[in-house]
Enzyme design. Sequence first.
Site, PDB file in Angstrom:
ATOM      1  N   LYS A 172     -12.556  -2.046  -7.952  1.00 48.44           N
ATOM      2  CA  LYS A 172     -11.178  -2.372  -8.370  1.00 48.44           C
ATOM      3  C   LYS A 172     -10.879  -3.855  -8.140  1.00 48.44           C
ATOM      4  O   LYS A 172     -10.363  -4.542  -9.029  1.00 48.44           O
ATOM      5  CB  LYS A 172     -10.190  -1.511  -7.564  1.00 48.44           C
ATOM      6  CG  LYS A 172      -8.743  -1.869  -7.829  1.00 48.44           C
ATOM      7  CD  LYS A 172      -7.816  -1.339  -6.755  1.00 48.44           C
ATOM      8  CE  LYS A 172      -6.554  -2.164  -6.751  1.00 48.44           C
ATOM      9  NZ  LYS A 172      -5.715  -1.938  -5.586  1.00 48.44           N
ATOM     10  N   LYS A 200      -6.849 -12.856  -1.729  1.00 44.61           N
ATOM     11  CA  LYS A 200      -7.499 -11.558  -1.492  1.00 44.61           C
ATOM     12  C   LYS A 200      -8.644 -11.331  -2.485  1.00 44.61           C
ATOM     13  O   LYS A 200      -9.754 -10.950  -2.099  1.00 44.61           O
ATOM     14  CB  LYS A 200      -6.440 -10.462  -1.609  1.00 44.61           C
ATOM     15  CG  LYS A 200      -6.940  -9.054  -1.759  1.00 44.61           C
ATOM     16  CD  LYS A 200      -7.224  -8.404  -0.436  1.00 44.61           C
ATOM     17  CE  LYS A 200      -7.864  -7.028  -0.638  1.00 44.61           C
ATOM     18  NZ  LYS A 200      -8.357  -6.446   0.564  1.00 44.61           N
ATOM     19  N   LEU A 227       0.849   0.570  -2.485  1.00 48.28           N
ATOM     20  CA  LEU A 227       0.516   1.487  -3.582  1.00 48.28           C
ATOM     21  C   LEU A 227      -0.876   1.185  -4.133  1.00 48.28           C
ATOM     22  O   LEU A 227      -1.432   0.111  -3.884  1.00 48.28           O
ATOM     23  CB  LEU A 227       1.585   1.343  -4.676  1.00 48.28           C
ATOM     24  CG  LEU A 227       2.988   1.744  -4.191  1.00 48.28           C
ATOM     25  CD1 LEU A 227       4.077   1.059  -5.007  1.00 48.28           C
ATOM     26  CD2 LEU A 227       3.142   3.258  -4.233  1.00 48.28           C
ATOM     27  N   PRO A 228      -1.439   2.119  -4.946  1.00 47.08           N
ATOM     28  CA  PRO A 228      -2.832   1.936  -5.378  1.00 47.08           C
ATOM     29  C   PRO A 228      -3.080   0.676  -6.214  1.00 47.08           C
ATOM     30  O   PRO A 228      -3.987  -0.099  -5.901  1.00 47.08           O
ATOM     31  CB  PRO A 228      -3.120   3.200  -6.197  1.00 47.08           C
ATOM     32  CG  PRO A 228      -2.149   4.214  -5.699  1.00 47.08           C
ATOM     33  CD  PRO A 228      -0.928   3.449  -5.307  1.00 47.08           C
ATOM     34  N   THR A 240      -2.947  -4.286  -3.260  1.00 46.89           N
ATOM     35  CA  THR A 240      -3.805  -5.276  -3.917  1.00 46.89           C
ATOM     36  C   THR A 240      -3.622  -5.107  -5.428  1.00 46.89           C
ATOM     37  O   THR A 240      -4.001  -4.069  -5.984  1.00 46.89           O
ATOM     38  CB  THR A 240      -5.287  -5.063  -3.555  1.00 46.89           C
ATOM     39  OG1 THR A 240      -5.420  -5.113  -2.140  1.00 46.89           O
ATOM     40  CG2 THR A 240      -6.154  -6.145  -4.183  1.00 46.89           C
TER      41      THR A 240
HETATM   42  P1  NAD Z   1      -4.144   5.503  -1.168  1.00 49.89           P
HETATM   43  O1  NAD Z   1      -4.519   5.994  -2.526  1.00 49.89           O
HETATM   44  O2  NAD Z   1      -4.707   6.200   0.032  1.00 49.89           O
HETATM   45  O3  NAD Z   1      -2.533   5.530  -1.009  1.00 49.89           O
HETATM   46  C1  NAD Z   1      -1.651   5.185  -2.026  1.00 49.89           C
HETATM   47  C2  NAD Z   1      -0.421   6.080  -1.890  1.00 49.89           C
HETATM   48  O4  NAD Z   1       0.527   5.694  -2.905  1.00 49.89           O
HETATM   49  C3  NAD Z   1      -0.721   7.562  -2.105  1.00 49.89           C
HETATM   50  O5  NAD Z   1      -0.229   8.300  -1.009  1.00 49.89           O
HETATM   51  C4  NAD Z   1       0.000   7.905  -3.400  1.00 49.89           C
HETATM   52  O6  NAD Z   1       0.508   9.235  -3.435  1.00 49.89           O
HETATM   53  C5  NAD Z   1       1.124   6.892  -3.393  1.00 49.89           C
HETATM   54  N1  NAD Z   1       1.684   6.640  -4.709  1.00 49.89           N
HETATM   55  C6  NAD Z   1       1.053   6.404  -5.876  1.00 49.89           C
HETATM   56  N2  NAD Z   1       1.931   6.202  -6.873  1.00 49.89           N
HETATM   57  C7  NAD Z   1       3.168   6.304  -6.317  1.00 49.89           C
HETATM   58  C8  NAD Z   1       4.479   6.197  -6.829  1.00 49.89           C
HETATM   59  N3  NAD Z   1       4.709   5.954  -8.117  1.00 49.89           N
HETATM   60  N4  NAD Z   1       5.494   6.370  -5.966  1.00 49.89           N
HETATM   61  C9  NAD Z   1       5.274   6.624  -4.660  1.00 49.89           C
HETATM   62  N5  NAD Z   1       4.052   6.734  -4.109  1.00 49.89           N
HETATM   63  C10 NAD Z   1       3.016   6.579  -4.944  1.00 49.89           C
HETATM   64  O7  NAD Z   1      -4.514   3.948  -1.155  1.00 49.89           O
HETATM   65  P2  NAD Z   1      -4.745   3.031   0.137  1.00 49.89           P
HETATM   66  O8  NAD Z   1      -6.153   3.117   0.592  1.00 49.89           O
HETATM   67  O9  NAD Z   1      -3.633   3.277   1.093  1.00 49.89           O
HETATM   68  O10 NAD Z   1      -4.580   1.571  -0.510  1.00 49.89           O
HETATM   69  C11 NAD Z   1      -3.327   1.034  -0.842  1.00 49.89           C
HETATM   70  C12 NAD Z   1      -3.527  -0.396  -1.322  1.00 49.89           C
HETATM   71  O11 NAD Z   1      -4.153  -1.157  -0.297  1.00 49.89           O
HETATM   72  C13 NAD Z   1      -4.437  -0.522  -2.551  1.00 49.89           C
HETATM   73  O12 NAD Z   1      -3.918  -1.509  -3.404  1.00 49.89           O
HETATM   74  C14 NAD Z   1      -5.787  -0.920  -1.964  1.00 49.89           C
HETATM   75  O13 NAD Z   1      -6.566  -1.677  -2.888  1.00 49.89           O
HETATM   76  C15 NAD Z   1      -5.333  -1.780  -0.802  1.00 49.89           C
HETATM   77  N6  NAD Z   1      -6.303  -1.873   0.299  1.00 49.89           N
HETATM   78  C16 NAD Z   1      -6.946  -0.763   0.747  1.00 49.89           C
HETATM   79  C17 NAD Z   1      -7.866  -0.866   1.776  1.00 49.89           C
HETATM   80  C18 NAD Z   1      -8.591   0.345   2.302  1.00 49.89           C
HETATM   81  O14 NAD Z   1      -9.555   0.178   3.053  1.00 49.89           O
HETATM   82  N7  NAD Z   1      -8.158   1.562   1.950  1.00 49.89           N
HETATM   83  C19 NAD Z   1      -8.111  -2.106   2.368  1.00 49.89           C
HETATM   84  C20 NAD Z   1      -7.412  -3.233   1.918  1.00 49.89           C
HETATM   85  C21 NAD Z   1      -6.501  -3.095   0.881  1.00 49.89           C
END
Ligand code: NAD
Length: 297
Positions: free
Chosen positions: A245, A170, A64-65, A95
Amino acid sequence: MDIAFIGLGNMGNPMARNLLRAGHALKVFDLAAAAVDALTELGARPAKSPAETARDAELVITMLPSSPHVRAVYTNPDGVLASVGRGVLLIDCSTIDPHTAHDLTDQAAARGNEMLDAPVSGGTGGAQAGTLTFMVGGAVHAFAQAKPILAAMGKNIVHCGGPGTGQAAKICNNMLLAISMIGTAEAMSLGANLGIDPKLLAGIINTSSGRCWSSDTYNPYPGIIESAPASRGYTGGFGADLMLKDLGLAVDAARTAGQTVALGALAQQLYQMMSSRGDGGKDFSGIINLIANRKIS
Ligand code: NAD
């Protein structure tokens, strides 16, 4: 295994696909219906809430975000903890701040469930290729149980210690990355302004004591490393807003720990400026344009 997977965004979608590919059965939930549809087309079963997703699951994974989303998905009345069976392992790959990770682990333990914080590095490319690094905090036996499942999504799976230590690893790494990127951007920009060929300067740095990942693998000056986002208009890498973030988490964690992170806090401010200028979606190495106060191309 029968796995509940919640959060099917840029990272969660490819991670869930890799679990399906490895032969696991998935029940999935996301607030975005299209994200659920994309997985059900591949054989996952859809659910209508976190509680429904986790009911009867043998393992729960969330991606999740940020911290409030994770807290809500686990602790709301229709959250995971409301329905999950006793003894089922919970793995949060988002994260988030180490304090929230620790607190949720305690709440899960009070209901008879072990929880691991397992944030990742490797980005969307690593998620697609199944080569993510997992930094895992939590009990040793829970880690041993999780490892074969995480291996379907990642290559390096590291146990960091007790609850919250995966998140600590991380955010410390990413804080250092932000600082080293800003330092590299300052050096490359200054060198160019002083009249040295940037390629020559990068070559000297990369065989001298200033060498780091930001200079030799991901150099922010365009044209130095062909595969780096700097050489394609700062697109397709690790977005500045995501770095912002992680820096916020690092600075908050430092405050909680009573420790100074002067450069981490400065890096946070500089990435905030980059974001406020409308460049938050660009790769974080684009900070060089803020430092040079012009577009370098
Ligand atoms: P994203 O925003 O693409 O996906 C998050 C998903 O969670 C979305 O589809 C959203 O609809 C869903 N969501 C939000 N609230 C919700 C809820 N209450 N119930 C159900 N679903 C819900 O984000 P991402 O890029 O997939 O990143 C996810 C995590 O991974 C974050 O914490 C980010 O910091 C971490 N991360 C991302 C990357 C990257 O390159 N994108 C790399 C390393 C770590």
